[in-house]
Design an enzyme around this catalytic site. Structure first.
Site, PDB file in Angstrom:
ATOM      1  N   GLY A  30      -2.493  10.358  -1.505  1.00 56.32           N
ATOM      2  CA  GLY A  30      -1.737  11.281  -2.348  1.00 56.32           C
ATOM      3  C   GLY A  30      -0.341  10.772  -2.648  1.00 56.32           C
ATOM      4  O   GLY A  30      -0.071   9.579  -2.536  1.00 56.32           O
ATOM      5  N   ALA A  31       0.562  11.711  -3.049  1.00 59.56           N
ATOM      6  CA  ALA A  31       1.898  11.348  -3.563  1.00 59.56           C
ATOM      7  C   ALA A  31       1.692  10.282  -4.650  1.00 59.56           C
ATOM      8  O   ALA A  31       2.306   9.216  -4.631  1.00 59.56           O
ATOM      9  CB  ALA A  31       2.821  10.864  -2.450  1.00 59.56           C
ATOM     10  N   LEU A  32       0.820  10.606  -5.577  1.00 60.23           N
ATOM     11  CA  LEU A  32       0.333   9.611  -6.534  1.00 60.23           C
ATOM     12  C   LEU A  32       1.435   9.147  -7.480  1.00 60.23           C
ATOM     13  O   LEU A  32       2.285   9.936  -7.893  1.00 60.23           O
ATOM     14  CB  LEU A  32      -0.834  10.194  -7.342  1.00 60.23           C
ATOM     15  CG  LEU A  32      -2.035  10.656  -6.518  1.00 60.23           C
ATOM     16  CD1 LEU A  32      -3.108  11.244  -7.427  1.00 60.23           C
ATOM     17  CD2 LEU A  32      -2.612   9.522  -5.671  1.00 60.23           C
ATOM     18  N   GLY A  35       1.088   3.371  -9.898  1.00 61.67           N
ATOM     19  CA  GLY A  35       0.216   2.370  -9.270  1.00 61.67           C
ATOM     20  C   GLY A  35      -1.173   2.947  -9.006  1.00 61.67           C
ATOM     21  O   GLY A  35      -2.199   2.321  -9.318  1.00 61.67           O
ATOM     22  N   HIS A  36      -1.222   4.163  -8.455  1.00 63.89           N
ATOM     23  CA  HIS A  36      -2.522   4.804  -8.201  1.00 63.89           C
ATOM     24  C   HIS A  36      -3.266   5.068  -9.521  1.00 63.89           C
ATOM     25  O   HIS A  36      -4.480   4.878  -9.609  1.00 63.89           O
ATOM     26  CB  HIS A  36      -2.331   6.159  -7.510  1.00 63.89           C
ATOM     27  CG  HIS A  36      -1.781   6.088  -6.130  1.00 63.89           C
ATOM     28  ND1 HIS A  36      -0.537   6.562  -5.801  1.00 63.89           N
ATOM     29  CD2 HIS A  36      -2.312   5.623  -4.969  1.00 63.89           C
ATOM     30  CE1 HIS A  36      -0.312   6.391  -4.516  1.00 63.89           C
ATOM     31  NE2 HIS A  36      -1.371   5.816  -3.982  1.00 63.89           N
ATOM     32  N   GLN A  60      -4.207   6.500  11.157  1.00 63.70           N
ATOM     33  CA  GLN A  60      -3.627   5.186  10.810  1.00 63.70           C
ATOM     34  C   GLN A  60      -2.119   5.151  10.974  1.00 63.70           C
ATOM     35  O   GLN A  60      -1.485   4.154  10.648  1.00 63.70           O
ATOM     36  CB  GLN A  60      -4.047   4.756   9.402  1.00 63.70           C
ATOM     37  CG  GLN A  60      -3.462   5.557   8.262  1.00 63.70           C
ATOM     38  CD  GLN A  60      -4.088   5.176   6.925  1.00 63.70           C
ATOM     39  OE1 GLN A  60      -5.215   5.539   6.615  1.00 63.70           O
ATOM     40  NE2 GLN A  60      -3.370   4.422   6.111  1.00 63.70           N
ATOM     41  N   SER A 184       5.201   2.279  -4.638  1.00 65.24           N
ATOM     42  CA  SER A 184       4.738   2.778  -3.347  1.00 65.24           C
ATOM     43  C   SER A 184       5.138   4.239  -3.226  1.00 65.24           C
ATOM     44  O   SER A 184       6.218   4.630  -3.699  1.00 65.24           O
ATOM     45  CB  SER A 184       5.405   1.974  -2.219  1.00 65.24           C
ATOM     46  OG  SER A 184       5.307   2.667  -0.990  1.00 65.24           O
ATOM     47  N   ARG A 186       6.168   5.500  -0.669  1.00 67.26           N
ATOM     48  CA  ARG A 186       7.339   5.544   0.214  1.00 67.26           C
ATOM     49  C   ARG A 186       8.643   5.240  -0.536  1.00 67.26           C
ATOM     50  O   ARG A 186       9.708   5.472   0.009  1.00 67.26           O
ATOM     51  CB  ARG A 186       7.167   4.576   1.390  1.00 67.26           C
ATOM     52  CG  ARG A 186       6.097   5.046   2.376  1.00 67.26           C
ATOM     53  CD  ARG A 186       6.025   4.177   3.626  1.00 67.26           C
ATOM     54  NE  ARG A 186       5.201   4.776   4.653  1.00 67.26           N
ATOM     55  CZ  ARG A 186       3.930   4.471   4.904  1.00 67.26           C
ATOM     56  NH1 ARG A 186       3.314   3.568   4.173  1.00 67.26           N
ATOM     57  NH2 ARG A 186       3.272   5.076   5.872  1.00 67.26           N
TER      58      ARG A 186
HETATM   59  O1  PAF Z   1      -3.964   2.583   1.121  1.00 68.86           O
HETATM   60  C1  PAF Z   1      -4.011   3.790   1.445  1.00 68.86           C
HETATM   61  O2  PAF Z   1      -3.483   4.663   0.761  1.00 68.86           O
HETATM   62  C2  PAF Z   1      -4.741   4.184   2.718  1.00 68.86           C
HETATM   63  O3  PAF Z   1      -4.600   3.231   3.708  1.00 68.86           O
HETATM   64  C3  PAF Z   1      -6.228   4.528   2.479  1.00 68.86           C
HETATM   65  C4  PAF Z   1      -6.999   3.328   1.984  1.00 68.86           C
HETATM   66  C5  PAF Z   1      -6.359   5.643   1.459  1.00 68.86           C
HETATM   67  C6  PAF Z   1      -6.877   4.981   3.791  1.00 68.86           C
HETATM   68  O4  PAF Z   1      -6.262   6.113   4.299  1.00 68.86           O
END
Ligand code: PAF
Length: 293
Positions: A30-32, A35-36, A60, A184, A186
């Site tokens: 999310g937080a698209l 890039g997404h 993660q 990103s 972030r």
């Molecule tokens: O790249 C990401 O945004 C994350 O690592 C992913 C692939 C969605 C897995 O949580």
């Protein structure tokens, strides 16, 4: 556009879509940003239907990382997915991705020993675990990943091959802001002064890339060009590595590679940013090739 937070319903929806054409899948947290959306457009180019997941995967993140602060904007994300013609969005809660008593982790060896794998212990086990769950639910598909997370892309490709998952994993070139900063989620943590200093990642890589195109092949010399740029911007280096682009291991200084991955992770303020270039940079080669035309 159909949205569900239920894994069984998401699986059903992907199965139904597949009855009328192939599915391409873009997993996200999310937080698209643009890039997404570029990955989603690429997915649309490759398949009739597009599935997207939005899930901030807790496994993660390390104990001192930014899980709680990670930016979230579900209404904005759904609008963006709609705007590029996504068919189904999966927005699960952590409790439905990690069932009570869950005890399974997926891990890839060797490729995760260095770079982000070394500085974020357990990170790739969390990524591989959630991505394999998402692939199991999505079913046969083409999955599109950004090359900004170069190590993640290589690790997922290895995992898919090793587990015979019915997924074609494709990488998409890094999408950059007009001044070169890799996009990103972030980046939104950065204040204006940090945003300027963050350019040192892409600038350092550009300098090294130029040196490579002019014949510099010594791995430590290429790393030094990046390191100096980061240091002069006051960024705190996590790693700068001139590595084998397939194995991801740091190259010995005696190596004179024809291809290399130059990867960097650094903190600008509290924000950890990553970027990379695979050298020779094809875009740069095109410019050089076009120069005499
Ligand atoms: O790249 C990401 O945004 C994350 O690592 C992913 C692939 C969605 C897995 O949580």
């Amino acid at each position: 556009m159909f949205r569900t937070d239920d894994p069984a319903e998401y699986r059903r929806s992907c199965n139904e879509l597949r009855l009328t054409g192939p599915v391409a899948f873009v997993p996200t947290m999310g937080a698209l940003h643009e890039g997404h959306l570029t990955l989603m457009r690429e997915a649309k180019r490759r398949a009739k239907h597009v599935a997207v997941s939005i899930f901030v995967n807790p496994t993660q993140f390390g104990p001192n990382e930014d899980l709680a602060l990670y930016p979230r904007d579900l209404p904005g994300d759904l609008d963006k997915c709609r705007s590029v013609g996504v068919d189904v969005v999966f927005t699960p809660e952590p409790r439905s991705m990690y069932l009570p008593g869950e005890a399974t982790r997926v891990g890839v060896e060797a490729l995760t020993d260095e770079l982000c794998g070394a500085s974020r212990p357990g990170h790739f086990d969390g990524v591989c675990t959630v991505v394999s769950k998402l692939f199991c639910l999505t079913g046969e598909c083409t999955a599109v990943f950004g090359q900004k997370d170069y190590q993640q892309l290589k690790v997922i490709q290895r995992m898919v091959a090793d587990l015979f998952l019915p997924v074609e994993v494709v990488g998409h070139p890094i999408v950059r802001e007009s001044d070169g900063l890799a996009m990103s989620s972030r980046n939104r943590y950065l204040d204006p002064e940090e945003r300027t200093r963050a350019l040192s990642l892409s600038e350092g890589l550009s300098r090294a890339s130029l040196a490579f195109s002019e014949g510099e092949r010594a791995p430590r010399a290429l790393e030094t060009l990046v390191t100096e740029c980061l240091q002069s911007a006051g960024a705190v280096i996590d790693y700068v590595s001139c590595a084998d682009p397939e194995r991801l291991s740091r190259l010995p200084d005696a190596a004179r590679p024809e291809r290399a991955l130059l990867a960097v992770a650094a903190f600008v303020g509290k924000t950890r940013l990553i970027d990379n270039r695979v050298l020779p940079d094809e875009a740069e080669l095109a410019v050089v090739a076009g120069a005499g035309a």
